[in-house]
Design an enzyme around this catalytic site. Structure first.
Site, PDB file in Angstrom:
ATOM      1  N   SER A 150       5.514   7.125   6.070  1.00 57.49           N
ATOM      2  CA  SER A 150       6.804   6.909   6.751  1.00 57.49           C
ATOM      3  C   SER A 150       7.710   8.104   6.487  1.00 57.49           C
ATOM      4  O   SER A 150       7.589   8.752   5.439  1.00 57.49           O
ATOM      5  CB  SER A 150       7.465   5.650   6.191  1.00 57.49           C
ATOM      6  OG  SER A 150       8.815   5.586   6.608  1.00 57.49           O
ATOM      7  N   TYR A 163       9.882   1.115  -1.109  1.00 57.79           N
ATOM      8  CA  TYR A 163       9.115   1.521   0.078  1.00 57.79           C
ATOM      9  C   TYR A 163       8.945   3.043   0.122  1.00 57.79           C
ATOM     10  O   TYR A 163       7.839   3.544   0.365  1.00 57.79           O
ATOM     11  CB  TYR A 163       9.873   1.027   1.313  1.00 57.79           C
ATOM     12  CG  TYR A 163       9.194   1.251   2.635  1.00 57.79           C
ATOM     13  CD1 TYR A 163       8.169   0.410   3.075  1.00 57.79           C
ATOM     14  CD2 TYR A 163       9.593   2.285   3.478  1.00 57.79           C
ATOM     15  CE1 TYR A 163       7.563   0.595   4.310  1.00 57.79           C
ATOM     16  CE2 TYR A 163       8.999   2.476   4.716  1.00 57.79           C
ATOM     17  CZ  TYR A 163       7.982   1.627   5.127  1.00 57.79           C
ATOM     18  OH  TYR A 163       7.385   1.819   6.348  1.00 57.79           O
ATOM     19  N   LYS A 167       5.468   5.126  -0.049  1.00 57.96           N
ATOM     20  CA  LYS A 167       5.071   5.988   1.069  1.00 57.96           C
ATOM     21  C   LYS A 167       4.942   7.451   0.625  1.00 57.96           C
ATOM     22  O   LYS A 167       4.072   8.177   1.122  1.00 57.96           O
ATOM     23  CB  LYS A 167       6.059   5.847   2.228  1.00 57.96           C
ATOM     24  CG  LYS A 167       6.039   4.460   2.881  1.00 57.96           C
ATOM     25  CD  LYS A 167       4.685   4.131   3.493  1.00 57.96           C
ATOM     26  CE  LYS A 167       4.701   2.873   4.334  1.00 57.96           C
ATOM     27  NZ  LYS A 167       3.381   2.542   4.899  1.00 57.96           N
TER      28      LYS A 167
HETATM   29  P1  NAP Z   1       4.633  -5.194  11.153  1.00 52.84           P
HETATM   30  O1  NAP Z   1       4.909  -5.306  12.610  1.00 52.84           O
HETATM   31  O2  NAP Z   1       5.460  -5.954  10.187  1.00 52.84           O
HETATM   32  O3  NAP Z   1       3.066  -5.543  10.919  1.00 52.84           O
HETATM   33  C1  NAP Z   1       2.541  -5.511   9.626  1.00 52.84           C
HETATM   34  C2  NAP Z   1       1.056  -5.752   9.666  1.00 52.84           C
HETATM   35  O4  NAP Z   1       0.558  -5.683   8.318  1.00 52.84           O
HETATM   36  C3  NAP Z   1       0.681  -7.121  10.209  1.00 52.84           C
HETATM   37  O5  NAP Z   1      -0.501  -7.013  10.975  1.00 52.84           O
HETATM   38  C4  NAP Z   1       0.433  -7.928   8.936  1.00 52.84           C
HETATM   39  O6  NAP Z   1      -0.505  -8.982   9.085  1.00 52.84           O
HETATM   40  C5  NAP Z   1      -0.189  -6.860   8.054  1.00 52.84           C
HETATM   41  N1  NAP Z   1      -0.126  -7.218   6.633  1.00 52.84           N
HETATM   42  C6  NAP Z   1       0.969  -7.607   5.899  1.00 52.84           C
HETATM   43  N2  NAP Z   1       0.606  -7.867   4.640  1.00 52.84           N
HETATM   44  C7  NAP Z   1      -0.750  -7.647   4.564  1.00 52.84           C
HETATM   45  C8  NAP Z   1      -1.699  -7.737   3.528  1.00 52.84           C
HETATM   46  N3  NAP Z   1      -1.338  -8.095   2.296  1.00 52.84           N
HETATM   47  N4  NAP Z   1      -2.994  -7.455   3.830  1.00 52.84           N
HETATM   48  C9  NAP Z   1      -3.375  -7.113   5.081  1.00 52.84           C
HETATM   49  N5  NAP Z   1      -2.507  -6.978   6.098  1.00 52.84           N
HETATM   50  C10 NAP Z   1      -1.209  -7.251   5.838  1.00 52.84           C
HETATM   51  O7  NAP Z   1       4.726  -3.667  10.671  1.00 52.84           O
HETATM   52  P2  NAP Z   1       4.682  -2.291  11.509  1.00 52.84           P
HETATM   53  O8  NAP Z   1       6.067  -1.906  11.820  1.00 52.84           O
HETATM   54  O9  NAP Z   1       3.677  -2.375  12.573  1.00 52.84           O
HETATM   55  O10 NAP Z   1       4.181  -1.301  10.345  1.00 52.84           O
HETATM   56  C11 NAP Z   1       2.850  -0.854  10.251  1.00 52.84           C
HETATM   57  C12 NAP Z   1       2.796   0.309   9.263  1.00 52.84           C
HETATM   58  O11 NAP Z   1       3.649   1.358   9.727  1.00 52.84           O
HETATM   59  C13 NAP Z   1       3.298  -0.044   7.862  1.00 52.84           C
HETATM   60  O12 NAP Z   1       2.542   0.646   6.893  1.00 52.84           O
HETATM   61  C14 NAP Z   1       4.720   0.472   7.875  1.00 52.84           C
HETATM   62  O13 NAP Z   1       5.180   0.751   6.574  1.00 52.84           O
HETATM   63  C15 NAP Z   1       4.555   1.717   8.696  1.00 52.84           C
HETATM   64  N6  NAP Z   1       5.791   2.207   9.296  1.00 52.84           N
HETATM   65  C16 NAP Z   1       6.484   1.449  10.197  1.00 52.84           C
HETATM   66  C17 NAP Z   1       7.646   1.958  10.750  1.00 52.84           C
HETATM   67  C18 NAP Z   1       8.457   1.201  11.765  1.00 52.84           C
HETATM   68  O14 NAP Z   1       9.544   1.701  12.135  1.00 52.84           O
HETATM   69  N7  NAP Z   1       8.019   0.069  12.247  1.00 52.84           N
HETATM   70  C19 NAP Z   1       8.113   3.216  10.354  1.00 52.84           C
HETATM   71  C20 NAP Z   1       7.389   3.951   9.433  1.00 52.84           C
HETATM   72  C21 NAP Z   1       6.226   3.432   8.913  1.00 52.84           C
HETATM   73  P3  NAP Z   1       0.016 -10.501   9.420  1.00 52.84           P
HETATM   74  O15 NAP Z   1       0.390 -10.473  10.885  1.00 52.84           O
HETATM   75  O16 NAP Z   1      -1.180 -11.339   9.142  1.00 52.84           O
HETATM   76  O17 NAP Z   1       1.192 -10.749   8.542  1.00 52.84           O
END
Ligand code: NAP
Length: 255
Positions: A150, A163, A167
């Site tokens: 991130s 976080y 990261k």
């Molecule tokens: P999200 O919509 O909250 O989705 C999170 C995913 O992770 C879901 O599929 C969830 O599964 C899964 N998960 C949660 N806990 C888990 C565990 N213990 N074991 C296996 N799977 C698990 O998040 P997102 O925004 O798509 O983020 C995805 C990645 O991108 C993350 O690493 C996040 O830090 C990174 N990121 C996101 C952003 C942003 O702006 N969104 C920015 C920078 C980085 P369930 O559906 O079963 O809960």
């Protein structure tokens, strides 16, 4: 979704594990890799219906996918997950360490359990999956590992000490593992998204203030992260890239 014509399915022979692929960025990555012909393992923690929905979207387009539940912060569950994939498909070519959570609060209010939960999944989970999959890739003498970090790990973000520490840790981990695995044809890279529209960011508060930090003036879409991941998984386009961090953030971080 539609699969690409067979001659353009550059990942046709590949098996890809995408952690946290039931929703958000992981879901978009699963669909993008499937479009290029990869067989997808849709990992999830709790959302079995959503994960099955991703599988259904892929298989009804003519692709190949299965969903497998595992909490990737737990070593025994990671081992069970990887064993199940090997039993079913016999190989793993692409690992996308995407699963992640936030437990945001300012440092002085941050409880040890808020710290630990985020480190356990966002950093230890990446270690556990990479360690297990790299054993297989070392034998195969090929593989692509792509870690979702991130911009918070690069520039910090108030309320995200846990976080951003996790990261930033993923970035150091990516570079070290890239060096350790390079002699066996395995590349390891990281993608650093900015603000992407998912469940994780649906409660951001003052969006006007955040938009001022983004030169392109808008939030990103999950598909815009998936495109970079697919590029890094593809041969020969990304074969000579390892140990790098790619920001996909509308210009928020400029080195
Ligand atoms: P999200 O919509 O909250 O989705 C999170 C995913 O992770 C879901 O599929 C969830 O599964 C899964 N998960 C949660 N806990 C888990 C565990 N213990 N074991 C296996 N799977 C698990 O998040 P997102 O925004 O798509 O983020 C995805 C990645 O991108 C993350 O690493 C996040 O830090 C990174 N990121 C996101 C952003 C942003 O702006 N969104 C920015 C920078 C980085 P369930 O559906 O079963 O809960």
């Amino acid at each position: 979704m539609e699969l690409l014509p067979e001659n353009l399915q550059l990942l046709r022979t590949q098996v890809a594990l995408v952690t946290g692929a039931s929703r958000g960025i992981g879901r978009a990555i699963a669909l993008e890799l499937a479009k290029y012909g990869a067989t997808i393992v849709v990992n999830y923690a709790a959302s079995s219906a959503a994960a099955d929905g991703v599988v259904e979207t892929i298989t009804s387009a003519g692709g190949s996918a299965v969903s497998l539940q595992a909490d990737v912060s737990q070593a025994d569950q990671v081992d069970t997950l990887i064993n199940a994939i090997i039993e079913k498909f016999g190989r793993i070519d692409i690992l996308v360490n995407n699963a992640g959570i936030t437990r945001d609060t300012l440092l002085l209010r941050m409880k040890p359990e808020d710290w630990q939960a985020v480190i356990d999944l966002n950093l230890t989970g990446v270690f556990l999956c990479t360690r297990a999959v790299s054993k297989i890739m070392l034998k195969q003498r090929s593989g692509r590992i792509i870690n979702i970090t991130s911009v918070a790990g690069l520039m910090g973000n108030p309320g995200q000490a846990n976080y951003s520490a996790a990261k930033a840790g993923v970035i150091g981990f990516t570079k070290t593992v890239a060096k350790e695995l390079s002699s066996r044809g395995i590349t390891v890279n990281a993608v650093a998204p900015g603000f992407i529209v998912t469940d994780m960011t649906n409660d951001l508060g003052n969006t006007e203030e955040i938009l001022k930090l983004i030169p392109l003036g808008r939030f990103g879409q999950p598909e815009e992260i998936a495109g970079m991941v697919r590029f890094l998984a593809t041969d020969p386009a990304a074969a000579y890239i390892t140990g790098q961090v790619f920001n996909v953030d509308g210009g928020m971080v400029m080195a």
